[in-house]
Scaffold this motif. Structure first.
Motif, PDB file in Angstrom:
ATOM      1  N   VAL A 104       0.285  -1.107   5.390  1.00  0.00           N
ATOM      2  CA  VAL A 104       0.951   0.164   5.681  1.00  0.00           C
ATOM      3  C   VAL A 104       0.761   1.074   4.476  1.00  0.00           C
ATOM      4  O   VAL A 104       0.888   0.630   3.330  1.00  0.00           O
ATOM      5  N   SER A 105       0.460   2.354   4.737  1.00  0.00           N
ATOM      6  CA  SER A 105       0.240   3.305   3.657  1.00  0.00           C
ATOM      7  C   SER A 105       1.012   4.591   3.941  1.00  0.00           C
ATOM      8  O   SER A 105       1.735   4.690   4.940  1.00  0.00           O
ATOM      9  N   THR A 106       0.866   5.557   3.037  1.00  0.00           N
ATOM     10  CA  THR A 106       1.487   6.868   3.215  1.00  0.00           C
ATOM     11  C   THR A 106       0.576   7.937   2.648  1.00  0.00           C
ATOM     12  O   THR A 106      -0.341   7.658   1.867  1.00  0.00           O
ATOM     13  N   PHE A 136       2.350  -2.951   1.384  1.00  0.00           N
ATOM     14  CA  PHE A 136       2.653  -1.527   1.312  1.00  0.00           C
ATOM     15  C   PHE A 136       1.876  -0.875   0.175  1.00  0.00           C
ATOM     16  O   PHE A 136       2.094  -1.194  -0.998  1.00  0.00           O
ATOM     17  N   ILE A 137       0.964   0.034   0.542  1.00  0.00           N
ATOM     18  CA  ILE A 137       0.112   0.722  -0.440  1.00  0.00           C
ATOM     19  C   ILE A 137       0.259   2.225  -0.223  1.00  0.00           C
ATOM     20  O   ILE A 137      -0.560   2.862   0.432  1.00  0.00           O
ATOM     21  N   PRO A 138       1.315   2.821  -0.748  1.00  0.00           N
ATOM     22  CA  PRO A 138       1.538   4.253  -0.538  1.00  0.00           C
ATOM     23  C   PRO A 138       0.712   5.121  -1.476  1.00  0.00           C
ATOM     24  O   PRO A 138       0.243   4.671  -2.520  1.00  0.00           O
ATOM     25  N   ALA A 139       0.552   6.379  -1.086  1.00  0.00           N
ATOM     26  CA  ALA A 139      -0.022   7.394  -1.970  1.00  0.00           C
ATOM     27  C   ALA A 139       1.119   8.257  -2.474  1.00  0.00           C
ATOM     28  O   ALA A 139       1.368   9.350  -1.969  1.00  0.00           O
ATOM     29  N   ASP A 154       3.209  -2.810  -3.036  1.00  0.00           N
ATOM     30  CA  ASP A 154       2.277  -3.925  -3.203  1.00  0.00           C
ATOM     31  C   ASP A 154       0.944  -3.447  -3.749  1.00  0.00           C
ATOM     32  O   ASP A 154       0.020  -4.244  -3.954  1.00  0.00           O
ATOM     33  N   GLY A 155       0.847  -2.159  -3.954  1.00  0.00           N
ATOM     34  CA  GLY A 155      -0.348  -1.535  -4.474  1.00  0.00           C
ATOM     35  C   GLY A 155      -0.158  -0.038  -4.432  1.00  0.00           C
ATOM     36  O   GLY A 155       0.931   0.457  -4.114  1.00  0.00           O
ATOM     37  N   ALA A 156      -1.198   0.709  -4.747  1.00  0.00           N
ATOM     38  CA  ALA A 156      -1.120   2.165  -4.727  1.00  0.00           C
ATOM     39  C   ALA A 156      -2.454   2.749  -4.298  1.00  0.00           C
ATOM     40  O   ALA A 156      -3.522   2.236  -4.655  1.00  0.00           O
ATOM     41  N   PHE A 157      -2.361   3.834  -3.538  1.00  0.00           N
ATOM     42  CA  PHE A 157      -3.532   4.600  -3.126  1.00  0.00           C
ATOM     43  C   PHE A 157      -3.585   5.861  -3.986  1.00  0.00           C
ATOM     44  O   PHE A 157      -2.672   6.684  -3.959  1.00  0.00           O
ATOM     45  N   ASN A 158      -4.644   5.987  -4.757  1.00  0.00           N
ATOM     46  CA  ASN A 158      -4.805   7.105  -5.685  1.00  0.00           C
ATOM     47  C   ASN A 158      -5.507   8.254  -4.969  1.00  0.00           C
ATOM     48  O   ASN A 158      -6.716   8.449  -5.097  1.00  0.00           O
ATOM     49  N   TRP A 159      -4.731   9.038  -4.232  1.00  0.00           N
ATOM     50  CA  TRP A 159      -5.292  10.110  -3.409  1.00  0.00           C
ATOM     51  C   TRP A 159      -6.113  11.085  -4.245  1.00  0.00           C
ATOM     52  O   TRP A 159      -7.214  11.477  -3.853  1.00  0.00           O
TER      53      TRP A 159
END
Length: 404
Positions: A104-106, A136-139, A154-159
């Motif tokens: 799941v991301s954002t 969960f890997i949100p931006a 659980d991680g990160a999305f570097n938009w």
């Protein structure tokens, strides 16, 4: 794995067969999943359902990317929409699993508290407490130094890693900063080929570019591949965000009022070059080249030109230069000629991938050719690839073309 960000808000007119068409095309280029950007519009839930129907039994995967610039998140009840989406698709065979959990991301959400007064606790309550396990890997647009206390992540999305932040070429500094603060959690990098948006004050009021000069498409991928040991995932931004000109997929569905700068600007000729880099990222080895290919892209008017355009010249217009950007894949050494009107350069090029450029100085039509042993073995003269020094509007979108 490699994903593509997909704006569900642009699919109001989509049928299941439209989804199936895009899924088949993306899968054929090495893309593993669509990140389904979902917002508050009423029709989006049914379009997500159609996407999962189309993906069933194909092997292609999907996952939810909640658009928190659209979805409310201030009260506890605002989590219901997110929780229902997760519960509806957790056991679907096309839901992407990462370490056995639904990914799941954002987009955004760093201001969301869901009634708790605390970002971390708010998101924990919204997507994890009493829920099936998710990865969960949100931006979140926050200082990466804050990641260390964000136990929900659980991680990160570097938009913002997808483009340079100013008038110079991109580097891996932002990526390294994220990795350093994730403490072993999943890092998802952004690849994006372009950025131009041209909405006036009576619309979305967004009128600017990010720099994509110096073969940014290739440069960004080569940085990712060189650092693939710390890049767990890559998300291509985007498959279908026409309004910001970084679409890689076909132009269908809702173009979000972008027709003035996207009509006639198909980007799907980038997909084979994307596929080349995806294979290198996944395997660590650049694929062998079995056929000579030429990929070309450029703006079709000078950055400094003035046009009778009520929206006005885009911000940061001076961050870009007037060049034709070319990437050639050659099976053997050859000469490559790029021309536009009387401007012509001939390069002696080795086997493999090479990056070439040609300055624009006049209204002209673009042509490229491969010459080997005094024979022209490949010519590309794309219809519509015409540089115009006196444009009728400001269009900083990329015109893209490739040989078959």
């Amino acid at each position: 794995m490699v994903f593509a960000h997909f704006i569900v808000g642009n699919t109001r007119s989509f049928t299941v067969s439209d989804w199936a068409q895009d899924i088949a095309l993306a899968a054929s280029k090495g893309i593993d999943a669509f990140a389904l950007n979902v917002g508050r519009d009423d029709y989006e839930a049914s379009k997500v359902a159609d996407a999962f129907t189309a993906a069933a039994d194909t092997g292609f995967k999907l996952f939810l990317s909640f658009d928190m610039t659209s979805l409310p998140c201030s009260g506890a009840g605002d989590a219901t929409t997110l929780r229902n989406y997760i519960l509806n698709y957790d056991t679907h065979p096309s839901q992407l699993k990462y370490n056995g959990k639904s990914l799941v991301s954002t987009f955004g959400g760093e201001y969301c508290t869901f009634g708790t007064g605390n970002l971390n606790q708010g998101w924990m309550n919204a997507v994890k407490t009493g829920m099936p396990p998710i990865h969960f890997i949100p931006a979140f647009f926050i200082d990466p130094g804050a990641f260390e206390g964000m136990t929900v992540m659980d991680g990160a999305f570097n938009w913002n890693s997808g483009w340079p932040s100013g008038a110079s070429d991109g580097n891996f500094d932002s990526d390294n900063n994220y990795v350093a603060h994730l403490e072993g959690r999943t890092y998802m990098a952004n690849f994006s080929p372009w950025f131009f948006t041209h909405y006036g004050a009576n619309s979305f009021n967004k009128n600017f570019i990010f720099r994509a000069d110096d073969w940014h498409f290739s440069h960004r991928w080569e940085l990712i591949i060189a650092n693939r040991d710390v890049v767990g995932l890559v998300e291509a931004v985007t498959w279908n965000d026409f309004g910001e000109s970084h679409y890689l997929g076909p132009r269908h569905g809702d173009q979000a009022g972008s027709e003035a700068w996207t009509n006639g600007y198909d980007h799907t000729d980038w997909l084979d070059l994307l596929s080349y880099y995806i294979e290198a990222y996944k395997t660590g080895i650049y694929p062998s080249i079995e056929k000579d290919r030429i990929f070309l892209w450029a703006r079709l008017s000078p950055a400094a030109a003035n046009a009778p355009d009520s929206v006005g010249k885009p911000n940061h217009w001076d961050w870009t230069q007037d060049y034709l950007w070319a990437v050639v894949l050659l099976t053997a050494p050859a000469q490559v000629q790029l021309s536009c009107g009387t401007t012509r350069n001939t390069y002696t090029v080795p086997a493999g991938l090479s990056r070439l450029q040609l300055p624009f100085s006049q209204s002209c039509s673009v042509q490229a050719s491969v010459i080997r042993d005094d024979l022209t073995t490949l010519t590309l003269a794309p219809n519509g690839f015409n540089f115009q020094t006196n444009p009728s509007s400001y269009n900083f979108n990329a015109f893209v073309a490739a040989s078959p």
